[in-house]
Design a protein around this motif. Structure first.
Motif, PDB file in Angstrom:
ATOM      1  N   ASN A  10       0.824  -1.209   0.000  1.00 44.36           N
ATOM      2  CA  ASN A  10       0.000   0.000   0.000  1.00 44.36           C
ATOM      3  C   ASN A  10       0.856   1.255   0.000  1.00 44.36           C
ATOM      4  N   SER A  50       0.988   3.620  -3.493  1.00 41.84           N
ATOM      5  CA  SER A  50       0.427   4.978  -3.442  1.00 41.84           C
ATOM      6  C   SER A  50       1.462   6.021  -3.060  1.00 41.84           C
ATOM      7  N   HIS A 108      -2.030   6.903   0.443  1.00 42.24           N
ATOM      8  CA  HIS A 108      -3.208   6.232   0.999  1.00 42.24           C
ATOM      9  C   HIS A 108      -3.450   6.649   2.442  1.00 42.24           C
ATOM     10  N   TRP A 150      -5.543   9.779   2.257  1.00 43.30           N
ATOM     11  CA  TRP A 150      -6.925   9.449   1.892  1.00 43.30           C
ATOM     12  C   TRP A 150      -7.677   8.923   3.117  1.00 43.30           C
TER      13      TRP A 150
END
Length: 264
Positions: free
Chosen positions: A53, A57, A61, A64
């Motif tokens: 992850n 990203s 992330h 977000w």
């Protein structure tokens, strides 16, 4: 007057077969097989999920998810469902926010992901107000009107019947509660779309092979993003099952969108 033709047995079987199929990335598979195929993907990537992850990203992330938490309205004493919660990034924050009088349920259909999440949160010392449940989003095993807030981050696109899942979330949400769906979506510019496609279908599987020794799972994840409903379509799906005051907020040019809806 022409005579109405009845479908042949072969036509009926073909029609029935089409009805009972769904997409698994860009492939068509039997509907009843999809859940187990998705489970295999996440069983494969669970151990390296957090690392990937961050790499995929470039750490964005976390921003977000931070935005999702800021929009959640979670406060002390709330009961929160972090659905498809995986390794527990949101659940960890919510556990601190609801305090000793609240509860956070980390739910995931995949036992491998749930195990990684439980071990991670316990290592952080978060034990008192957390519960772990292996659950299918389409048939949530909770009573009506249970949760103040439900979040599902990067999980809805993997659900076979999204309408059924959204209806299930609506059922277990308390009146006055809210649902937040954080998910990959449709970029809002043609240039960004081209760059995103290049990254997703060429670089991402290579990263998956190097880090997780699994290029096929990350190829599926890229394909599943493209098959997910766009912003307006998902908003309409939430409206259709009863959510009100639905809205969405594009993040990173629409690569990700946060959808929000309320139950009144």
């Amino acid at each position: 007057m022409s005579k109405r033709q009845e479908p042949t047995q072969q036509q009926s079987e073909a029609s029935s077969s089409e009805v009972n199929q769904t997409h698994f990335g860009f492939k068509q598979v039997a509907t009843e097989q999809k859940a187990s195929m998705v489970a295999e993907v996440f069983h494969s990537v669970a151990a390296k999920y957090d690392v990937m992850n961050d790499l995929m990203s470039m750490g964005i992330h976390r921003l977000w998810k931070r935005f999702t938490i800021d929009c959640s309205g979670v406060r002390a004493g709330h009961k929160v469902l972090d659905l498809a919660g995986g390794t527990g990034d949101l659940a960890a924050k919510f556990s601190k926010m609801v305090g000793p009088t609240g509860k956070v349920v980390l739910a995931d259909i995949n036992n491998a992901m749930l195990t990684v999440g439980r071990d991670k949160l316990r290592n952080l010392g978060l034990v008192g107000n957390l519960e772990y449940v292996q659950a299918n989003a389409e048939m949530l095993p909770f009573p009506d009107n249970t949760f103040d807030v439900i979040t599902i981050a990067f999980g809805l696109r993997n659900v076979t019947d999204k309408d059924k899942a959204l209806a299930s979330m609506y059922r277990v949400l308390k009146p006055g509660g809210r649902l937040l769906v954080l998910e990959f979506s449709k970029p809002q510019s043609e240039l960004l779309t081209k760059a995103y496609d290049l990254y997703s279908f060429h670089l991402l599987p290579k990263m998956g092979q190097l880090v997780a020794n699994d290029s096929e799972s990350y190829k599926y994840l890229a394909e599943s993003i493209r098959m997910h409903p766009d912003q307006e379509t998902l908003k309409g799906m939430m409206d259709a099952v009863g959510f009100e005051q639905t809205s969405f907020h594009n993040l990173t040019g629409g690569i990700v969108a946060l959808h929000r809806g309320f139950k009144f």
